[in-house]
Design a protein around this motif. Structure first.
Motif, PDB file in Angstrom:
ATOM      1  N   VAL A  48       0.838  -1.197   0.000  1.00 48.29           N
ATOM      2  CA  VAL A  48       0.000   0.000   0.000  1.00 48.29           C
ATOM      3  C   VAL A  48       0.875   1.249   0.000  1.00 48.29           C
ATOM      4  CG1 VAL A  48      -1.870  -1.122   1.261  1.00 48.29           C
ATOM      5  CG2 VAL A  48      -0.144   0.118   2.522  1.00 48.29           C
ATOM      6  N   VAL A  49       0.275   2.339  -0.424  1.00 48.45           N
ATOM      7  CA  VAL A  49       0.897   3.647  -0.275  1.00 48.45           C
ATOM      8  C   VAL A  49       0.491   4.128   1.116  1.00 48.45           C
ATOM      9  CG1 VAL A  49       0.899   6.008  -1.137  1.00 48.45           C
ATOM     10  CG2 VAL A  49       0.748   4.099  -2.749  1.00 48.45           C
ATOM     11  N   ASP A  50       1.428   4.638   1.880  1.00 49.89           N
ATOM     12  CA  ASP A  50       1.113   5.037   3.256  1.00 49.89           C
ATOM     13  C   ASP A  50       0.307   6.334   3.259  1.00 49.89           C
ATOM     14  OD1 ASP A  50       0.940   5.289   5.967  1.00 49.89           O
ATOM     15  OD2 ASP A  50       3.086   5.473   6.313  1.00 49.89           O
ATOM     16  N   VAL A  51      -0.973   6.205   3.536  1.00 53.07           N
ATOM     17  CA  VAL A  51      -1.867   7.361   3.582  1.00 53.07           C
ATOM     18  C   VAL A  51      -2.299   7.680   5.014  1.00 53.07           C
ATOM     19  CG1 VAL A  51      -2.731   7.074   1.224  1.00 53.07           C
ATOM     20  CG2 VAL A  51      -3.872   5.882   3.099  1.00 53.07           C
ATOM     21  N   ARG A  52      -1.703   6.949   5.973  1.00 55.34           N
ATOM     22  CA  ARG A  52      -2.063   7.201   7.368  1.00 55.34           C
ATOM     23  C   ARG A  52      -1.756   8.639   7.739  1.00 55.34           C
ATOM     24  NH1 ARG A  52       1.419   3.016  10.216  1.00 55.34           N
ATOM     25  NH2 ARG A  52       2.714   3.721   8.508  1.00 55.34           N
ATOM     26  N   GLY A  53      -2.690   9.263   8.450  1.00 53.26           N
ATOM     27  CA  GLY A  53      -2.541  10.645   8.865  1.00 53.26           C
ATOM     28  C   GLY A  53      -3.143  11.637   7.885  1.00 53.26           C
ATOM     29  N   ASN A  88      -7.126   5.650  -4.070  1.00 54.97           N
ATOM     30  CA  ASN A  88      -7.096   6.889  -3.286  1.00 54.97           C
ATOM     31  C   ASN A  88      -6.908   6.624  -1.799  1.00 54.97           C
ATOM     32  OD1 ASN A  88      -7.416   8.466  -5.573  1.00 54.97           O
ATOM     33  ND2 ASN A  88      -9.636   8.573  -5.365  1.00 54.97           N
ATOM     34  N   PHE A  89      -7.230   5.407  -1.363  1.00 55.74           N
ATOM     35  CA  PHE A  89      -7.014   5.006   0.025  1.00 55.74           C
ATOM     36  C   PHE A  89      -5.681   4.276   0.202  1.00 55.74           C
ATOM     37  CE2 PHE A  89     -11.441   6.051   0.660  1.00 55.74           C
ATOM     38  CZ  PHE A  89     -11.489   6.427   1.990  1.00 55.74           C
ATOM     39  N   GLY A  90      -4.809   4.330  -0.814  1.00 58.24           N
ATOM     40  CA  GLY A  90      -3.480   3.741  -0.692  1.00 58.24           C
ATOM     41  C   GLY A  90      -3.327   2.353  -1.270  1.00 58.24           C
ATOM     42  N   ASN A  91      -4.381   1.774  -1.813  1.00 56.60           N
ATOM     43  CA  ASN A  91      -4.332   0.407  -2.330  1.00 56.60           C
ATOM     44  C   ASN A  91      -3.845   0.417  -3.782  1.00 56.60           C
ATOM     45  OD1 ASN A  91      -4.687  -2.282  -2.920  1.00 56.60           O
ATOM     46  ND2 ASN A  91      -6.856  -2.327  -2.455  1.00 56.60           N
ATOM     47  N   SER A  92      -2.549   0.597  -3.950  1.00 55.96           N
ATOM     48  CA  SER A  92      -1.986   0.751  -5.291  1.00 55.96           C
ATOM     49  C   SER A  92      -1.894  -0.558  -6.062  1.00 55.96           C
ATOM     50  CB  SER A  92      -0.606   1.393  -5.197  1.00 55.96           C
ATOM     51  OG  SER A  92       0.248   0.608  -4.393  1.00 55.96           O
ATOM     52  N   PHE A  93      -2.066  -1.695  -5.412  1.00 57.43           N
ATOM     53  CA  PHE A  93      -1.950  -2.973  -6.094  1.00 57.43           C
ATOM     54  C   PHE A  93      -3.282  -3.679  -6.283  1.00 57.43           C
ATOM     55  CE2 PHE A  93       2.330  -2.257  -4.578  1.00 57.43           C
ATOM     56  CZ  PHE A  93       3.048  -2.514  -5.716  1.00 57.43           C
ATOM     57  N   GLY A  94      -4.375  -3.057  -5.888  1.00 56.58           N
ATOM     58  CA  GLY A  94      -5.686  -3.669  -6.079  1.00 56.58           C
ATOM     59  C   GLY A  94      -5.930  -4.882  -5.196  1.00 56.58           C
ATOM     60  N   ALA A  95      -5.351  -4.900  -4.022  1.00 55.64           N
ATOM     61  CA  ALA A  95      -5.509  -6.033  -3.109  1.00 55.64           C
ATOM     62  C   ALA A  95      -6.939  -6.115  -2.586  1.00 55.64           C
ATOM     63  CB  ALA A  95      -4.540  -5.892  -1.934  1.00 55.64           C
ATOM     64  N   ALA A 103      -9.479   0.295   5.472  1.00 58.10           N
ATOM     65  CA  ALA A 103      -8.976   1.572   5.971  1.00 58.10           C
ATOM     66  C   ALA A 103      -9.862   1.985   7.136  1.00 58.10           C
ATOM     67  CB  ALA A 103      -9.012   2.634   4.879  1.00 58.10           C
ATOM     68  N   ILE A 104      -9.252   2.453   8.206  1.00 62.65           N
ATOM     69  CA  ILE A 104     -10.015   2.949   9.354  1.00 62.65           C
ATOM     70  C   ILE A 104      -9.779   4.453   9.464  1.00 62.65           C
ATOM     71  CG2 ILE A 104     -10.334   2.851  11.853  1.00 62.65           C
ATOM     72  CD1 ILE A 104      -9.652  -0.121  11.684  1.00 62.65           C
ATOM     73  N   ILE A 105     -10.887   5.162   9.608  1.00 62.98           N
ATOM     74  CA  ILE A 105     -10.888   6.623   9.644  1.00 62.98           C
ATOM     75  C   ILE A 105     -11.395   7.067  11.013  1.00 62.98           C
ATOM     76  CG2 ILE A 105     -11.856   8.688   8.552  1.00 62.98           C
ATOM     77  CD1 ILE A 105     -12.433   6.794   6.085  1.00 62.98           C
ATOM     78  N   ASP A 106     -10.695   8.012  11.639  1.00 65.43           N
ATOM     79  CA  ASP A 106     -11.147   8.488  12.951  1.00 65.43           C
ATOM     80  C   ASP A 106     -12.271   9.523  12.785  1.00 65.43           C
ATOM     81  OD1 ASP A 106      -9.977  11.006  12.404  1.00 65.43           O
ATOM     82  OD2 ASP A 106      -8.275  10.677  13.737  1.00 65.43           O
ATOM     83  N   ARG A 107     -12.796   9.987  13.895  1.00 63.30           N
ATOM     84  CA  ARG A 107     -13.945  10.906  13.868  1.00 63.30           C
ATOM     85  C   ARG A 107     -13.634  12.238  13.182  1.00 63.30           C
ATOM     86  NH1 ARG A 107     -18.284   9.506  17.346  1.00 63.30           N
ATOM     87  NH2 ARG A 107     -17.803   7.771  18.726  1.00 63.30           N
ATOM     88  N   SER A 108     -12.364  12.613  13.141  1.00 63.44           N
ATOM     89  CA  SER A 108     -12.002  13.873  12.491  1.00 63.44           C
ATOM     90  C   SER A 108     -11.744  13.697  10.987  1.00 63.44           C
ATOM     91  CB  SER A 108     -10.770  14.488  13.162  1.00 63.44           C
ATOM     92  OG  SER A 108      -9.618  13.698  12.901  1.00 63.44           O
ATOM     93  N   GLY A 109     -11.845  12.469  10.495  1.00 69.76           N
ATOM     94  CA  GLY A 109     -11.662  12.216   9.070  1.00 69.76           C
ATOM     95  C   GLY A 109     -10.257  11.808   8.665  1.00 69.76           C
ATOM     96  N   ARG A 110      -9.396  11.568   9.644  1.00 72.72           N
ATOM     97  CA  ARG A 110      -8.021  11.153   9.349  1.00 72.72           C
ATOM     98  C   ARG A 110      -7.950   9.632   9.226  1.00 72.72           C
ATOM     99  NH1 ARG A 110      -5.815  15.544   7.563  1.00 72.72           N
ATOM    100  NH2 ARG A 110      -6.229  17.281   8.911  1.00 72.72           N
ATOM    101  N   ILE A 111      -7.203   9.192   8.223  1.00 69.29           N
ATOM    102  CA  ILE A 111      -6.974   7.752   8.049  1.00 69.29           C
ATOM    103  C   ILE A 111      -5.932   7.338   9.077  1.00 69.29           C
ATOM    104  CG2 ILE A 111      -6.177   5.954   6.476  1.00 69.29           C
ATOM    105  CD1 ILE A 111      -7.027   7.883   4.156  1.00 69.29           C
ATOM    106  N   ILE A 112      -6.287   6.384   9.932  1.00 65.32           N
ATOM    107  CA  ILE A 112      -5.347   5.973  10.972  1.00 65.32           C
ATOM    108  C   ILE A 112      -4.777   4.581  10.736  1.00 65.32           C
ATOM    109  CG2 ILE A 112      -6.406   7.450  12.722  1.00 65.32           C
ATOM    110  CD1 ILE A 112      -7.157   4.255  13.682  1.00 65.32           C
ATOM    111  N   PHE A 113      -5.367   3.838   9.800  1.00 65.49           N
ATOM    112  CA  PHE A 113      -4.941   2.453   9.585  1.00 65.49           C
ATOM    113  C   PHE A 113      -5.332   2.029   8.175  1.00 65.49           C
ATOM    114  CE2 PHE A 113      -6.255  -2.044   9.522  1.00 65.49           C
ATOM    115  CZ  PHE A 113      -5.129  -2.679  10.014  1.00 65.49           C
TER     116      PHE A 113
END
Length: 188
Positions: free
Chosen positions: A46-51, A147-154, A159-169
């Motif tokens: 994956v592409v690291d989109v955390r944060g 767009n969520f970091g899944n560059s290989f189509g796995a 993806a887990i998103i916190d209440r403020s809309g940040r991707i945390i996992f």
């Protein structure tokens, strides 16, 4: 053409063929073996989109209504990319159903994003008693997953998103209920 000229043409032709074959052999990767796999750098899944702030998107639900991710803003969202033909995806679904049941009233929203046509999913969703929204599409789902970091189509991909809309996992491959629960508990 005399004999010497013909010989030179044959030699030139053989040299050209030999040069082509040698250059091709030099550019052909070595066959995969345990030795050279262990020496190769790992390929990121994956592409690291955390944060990062989560991308918004629109997709059809099973009734054909267009839904957007922003509908669930303010909740902890677990976006799960899956398909009914993906065996590891099927293993996750009962655990995701359980998590939605247990933590939905505390602010968790599981959201299934299926990589297939909406009309292919109705019976499947009923059989698995999926208690969370499922949106579906084909090419659009691939773009959203990227767009969520899944560059290989796995698949599955979560993806887990916190209440403020940040991707945390993000994770390519199956997640367990315990893994998701451990991540969401501090966020609820």
């Amino acid at each position: 053409m005399n004999r010497t000229g013909a010989t030179l043409v044959v030699i030139a032709l053989c040299s050209a063929i030999a040069g082509f074959l040698l250059s091709r052999a030099a550019s052909t990767p070595a066959p995969l073996t345990v030795a050279n796999i262990e020496q190769s750098p790992p390929v990121p899944a994956v592409v690291d989109v955390r944060g990062l702030y989560r991308p918004d998107f629109s997709l059809a639900d099973l009734s054909g209504n267009i839904r957007t991710l922003s509908e669930w803003d303010g909740k902890v969202i677990a976006v799960n990319f899956w398909a009914s033909w993906c065996a590891p995806c099927l293993q996750e679904i009962p655990e995701l159903v359980y998590l939605q049941h247990r933590y939905g009233d505390k602010g968790l929203q599981i959201l299934g994003i299926a990589l297939q046509k909406p009309e292919e999913l109705g019976e499947f969703i009923a059989e698995y008693k999926m208690n969370y929204p499922v949106l579906a599409g084909e090419a659009a789902v691939i773009e959203i997953a990227e767009n969520f970091g899944n560059s290989f189509g796995a698949l599955p991909y979560t993806a887990i998103i916190d209440r403020s809309g940040r991707i945390i996992f993000v994770k390519a491959g199956p997640v367990t209920g315990k893994e998701v629960e451990d991540l969401i508990m501090p966020l609820l």
